[in-house]
Design a protein around this motif. Structure first.
Motif, PDB file in Angstrom:
ATOM      1  N   GLY A 265       1.020  -1.557   0.093  1.00  0.00           N
ATOM      2  CA  GLY A 265       0.049   0.292  -0.332  1.00  0.00           C
ATOM      3  C   GLY A 265       0.773   1.022  -0.043  1.00  0.00           C
ATOM      4  N   GLY A 266       2.145   1.138   0.953  1.00  0.00           N
ATOM      5  CA  GLY A 266       2.889   2.698   0.847  1.00  0.00           C
ATOM      6  C   GLY A 266       3.713   2.512  -0.408  1.00  0.00           C
ATOM      7  N   MET A 267       3.688   1.910  -0.922  1.00  0.00           N
ATOM      8  CA  MET A 267       4.936   1.555  -2.351  1.00  0.00           C
ATOM      9  C   MET A 267       3.462   2.058  -3.530  1.00  0.00           C
ATOM     10  N   ARG A 268       2.761   1.819  -3.297  1.00  0.00           N
ATOM     11  CA  ARG A 268       1.832   2.191  -4.219  1.00  0.00           C
ATOM     12  C   ARG A 268       1.564   3.503  -4.582  1.00  0.00           C
ATOM     13  N   GLU A 269       0.875   4.294  -2.979  1.00  0.00           N
ATOM     14  CA  GLU A 269       0.348   5.616  -3.068  1.00  0.00           C
ATOM     15  C   GLU A 269       2.086   6.309  -3.633  1.00  0.00           C
ATOM     16  N   LEU A 270       3.041   5.897  -3.156  1.00  0.00           N
ATOM     17  CA  LEU A 270       4.312   6.704  -3.472  1.00  0.00           C
ATOM     18  C   LEU A 270       4.288   6.149  -5.128  1.00  0.00           C
ATOM     19  N   VAL A 271       4.310   5.441  -5.894  1.00  0.00           N
ATOM     20  CA  VAL A 271       4.565   5.734  -7.387  1.00  0.00           C
ATOM     21  C   VAL A 271       3.476   6.681  -7.994  1.00  0.00           C
TER      22      VAL A 271
ATOM     23  N   ALA B 108       3.838   9.409 -10.390  1.00  0.00           N
ATOM     24  CA  ALA B 108       2.766   9.767 -11.223  1.00  0.00           C
ATOM     25  C   ALA B 108       2.327  10.985 -11.373  1.00  0.00           C
ATOM     26  N   ARG B 109       1.524  11.381 -10.524  1.00  0.00           N
ATOM     27  CA  ARG B 109       0.791  12.534 -10.285  1.00  0.00           C
ATOM     28  C   ARG B 109       1.036  13.906 -11.252  1.00  0.00           C
ATOM     29  N   GLU B 110       2.302  13.990 -10.003  1.00  0.00           N
ATOM     30  CA  GLU B 110       3.984  14.960 -10.092  1.00  0.00           C
ATOM     31  C   GLU B 110       3.748  15.534 -11.509  1.00  0.00           C
ATOM     32  N   ALA B 111       4.118  14.160 -12.133  1.00  0.00           N
ATOM     33  CA  ALA B 111       4.520  14.310 -13.705  1.00  0.00           C
ATOM     34  C   ALA B 111       3.534  14.359 -14.044  1.00  0.00           C
ATOM     35  N   VAL B 112       2.600  13.956 -14.287  1.00  0.00           N
ATOM     36  CA  VAL B 112       0.757  14.575 -14.957  1.00  0.00           C
ATOM     37  C   VAL B 112       0.836  16.530 -15.450  1.00  0.00           C
ATOM     38  N   ALA B 113       0.519  16.351 -13.527  1.00  0.00           N
ATOM     39  CA  ALA B 113       1.338  18.069 -13.641  1.00  0.00           C
ATOM     40  C   ALA B 113       2.266  18.702 -14.490  1.00  0.00           C
ATOM     41  N   VAL B 114       2.612  18.362 -14.241  1.00  0.00           N
ATOM     42  CA  VAL B 114       3.679  19.073 -15.409  1.00  0.00           C
ATOM     43  C   VAL B 114       3.666  18.923 -16.687  1.00  0.00           C
ATOM     44  N   ALA B 115       3.186  17.813 -16.396  1.00  0.00           N
ATOM     45  CA  ALA B 115       2.802  17.828 -18.476  1.00  0.00           C
ATOM     46  C   ALA B 115       1.258  19.090 -18.556  1.00  0.00           C
ATOM     47  N   ARG B 116       1.031  18.990 -17.914  1.00  0.00           N
ATOM     48  CA  ARG B 116      -0.399  19.010 -17.599  1.00  0.00           C
ATOM     49  C   ARG B 116       0.010  21.275 -17.692  1.00  0.00           C
ATOM     50  N   GLY B 117       0.583  21.332 -17.504  1.00  0.00           N
ATOM     51  CA  GLY B 117       1.201  22.634 -17.325  1.00  0.00           C
ATOM     52  C   GLY B 117       2.116  23.509 -18.194  1.00  0.00           C
TER      53      GLY B 117
ATOM     54  N   ASP C 112      -4.808  12.539 -18.563  1.00  0.00           N
ATOM     55  CA  ASP C 112      -6.044  12.068 -17.972  1.00  0.00           C
ATOM     56  C   ASP C 112      -5.013  11.716 -16.302  1.00  0.00           C
ATOM     57  N   GLU C 113      -5.271  12.653 -15.606  1.00  0.00           N
ATOM     58  CA  GLU C 113      -4.358  12.081 -13.916  1.00  0.00           C
ATOM     59  C   GLU C 113      -5.069  10.531 -13.854  1.00  0.00           C
ATOM     60  N   GLN C 114      -5.802  10.310 -13.761  1.00  0.00           N
ATOM     61  CA  GLN C 114      -6.391   8.905 -12.992  1.00  0.00           C
ATOM     62  C   GLN C 114      -6.052   8.015 -13.274  1.00  0.00           C
ATOM     63  N   GLU C 115      -6.509   7.942 -15.249  1.00  0.00           N
ATOM     64  CA  GLU C 115      -5.797   7.537 -16.085  1.00  0.00           C
ATOM     65  C   GLU C 115      -4.442   6.708 -16.558  1.00  0.00           C
ATOM     66  N   ARG C 116      -3.070   7.120 -15.927  1.00  0.00           N
ATOM     67  CA  ARG C 116      -1.478   7.681 -16.033  1.00  0.00           C
ATOM     68  C   ARG C 116      -1.887   7.302 -15.602  1.00  0.00           C
ATOM     69  N   VAL C 117      -2.737   7.443 -13.842  1.00  0.00           N
ATOM     70  CA  VAL C 117      -1.679   5.933 -12.691  1.00  0.00           C
ATOM     71  C   VAL C 117      -2.835   4.568 -12.377  1.00  0.00           C
ATOM     72  N   ASP C 118      -3.245   4.705 -13.254  1.00  0.00           N
ATOM     73  CA  ASP C 118      -4.328   3.324 -13.444  1.00  0.00           C
ATOM     74  C   ASP C 118      -3.097   2.663 -13.940  1.00  0.00           C
TER      75      ASP C 118
ATOM     76  N   ILE D  65       0.192   3.300 -15.132  1.00  0.00           N
ATOM     77  CA  ILE D  65       1.447   2.416 -14.545  1.00  0.00           C
ATOM     78  C   ILE D  65       1.692   1.946 -13.648  1.00  0.00           C
ATOM     79  N   HIS D  66       0.452   1.251 -12.833  1.00  0.00           N
ATOM     80  CA  HIS D  66      -0.060   0.054 -11.839  1.00  0.00           C
ATOM     81  C   HIS D  66      -0.138  -0.757 -12.568  1.00  0.00           C
ATOM     82  N   ALA D  67      -1.072  -0.922 -13.582  1.00  0.00           N
ATOM     83  CA  ALA D  67      -1.298  -2.152 -14.564  1.00  0.00           C
ATOM     84  C   ALA D  67       0.136  -2.349 -14.737  1.00  0.00           C
ATOM     85  N   LEU D  68       0.940  -1.645 -15.867  1.00  0.00           N
ATOM     86  CA  LEU D  68       2.025  -2.123 -15.984  1.00  0.00           C
ATOM     87  C   LEU D  68       2.929  -2.984 -15.386  1.00  0.00           C
ATOM     88  N   LEU D  69       3.015  -2.143 -13.953  1.00  0.00           N
ATOM     89  CA  LEU D  69       3.677  -2.758 -12.972  1.00  0.00           C
ATOM     90  C   LEU D  69       3.535  -4.322 -12.585  1.00  0.00           C
ATOM     91  N   GLU D  70       1.799  -4.071 -12.576  1.00  0.00           N
ATOM     92  CA  GLU D  70       1.864  -5.109 -11.687  1.00  0.00           C
ATOM     93  C   GLU D  70       1.711  -7.015 -12.776  1.00  0.00           C
TER      94      GLU D  70
END
Length: 107
Positions: free
Chosen positions: A10-16, A20-29, A35-41, A43-48
């Motif tokens: 859980g802790g590592m999942r949240e860190l990932v 990713a949310r930071e990176a999305v914020a930069v891209a949006r900037g 879509d932030e949630q799409e990116r986070v999902d 990345i997690h699917a890719l790692l899994e």
């Protein structure tokens, strides 16, 4: 730590997720519509799917070679240009660059 472990705890999942949310914020900037949630999902699917596979940066660490930190997390550090805080990405870059410097690798 293998790729799958990054999402299993859980802790590592949240860190990932937060990294990713930071990176999305930069891209949006920078004007990208992401879509932030799409990116986070994604990345997690890719790692899994990668499961027990070793990430390339882990392989770099084990071989004591230069890493790809500048590509993976360093790109988010252009955040200053768009006024976005990226403390996690900066911390990862600093930690890895410090490790590289201790081994005499070029920066």
């Amino acid at each position: 730590m293998n790729a799958g472990a990054l999402t299993a705890h859980g802790g590592m999942r949240e860190l990932v997720s937060e990294t990713a949310r930071e990176a999305v914020a930069v891209a949006r900037g920078l004007g990208y519509e992401i879509d932030e949630q799409e990116r986070v999902d994604y990345i997690h699917a890719l790692l899994e799917r990668a499961g027990p596979a070793k990430a390339s940066m882990l392989q770099d660490f084990e071989a004591t070679g230069k890493t790809e930190i500048d590509v993976i997390n360093g790109a988010s550090c252009v955040a200053d240009e768009v006024g976005v805080a990226v403390p996690l990405n900066r911390a990862f870059v600093s930690l890895v660059k410090g490790w590289e410097a201790m081994r005499g690798l070029p920066s």
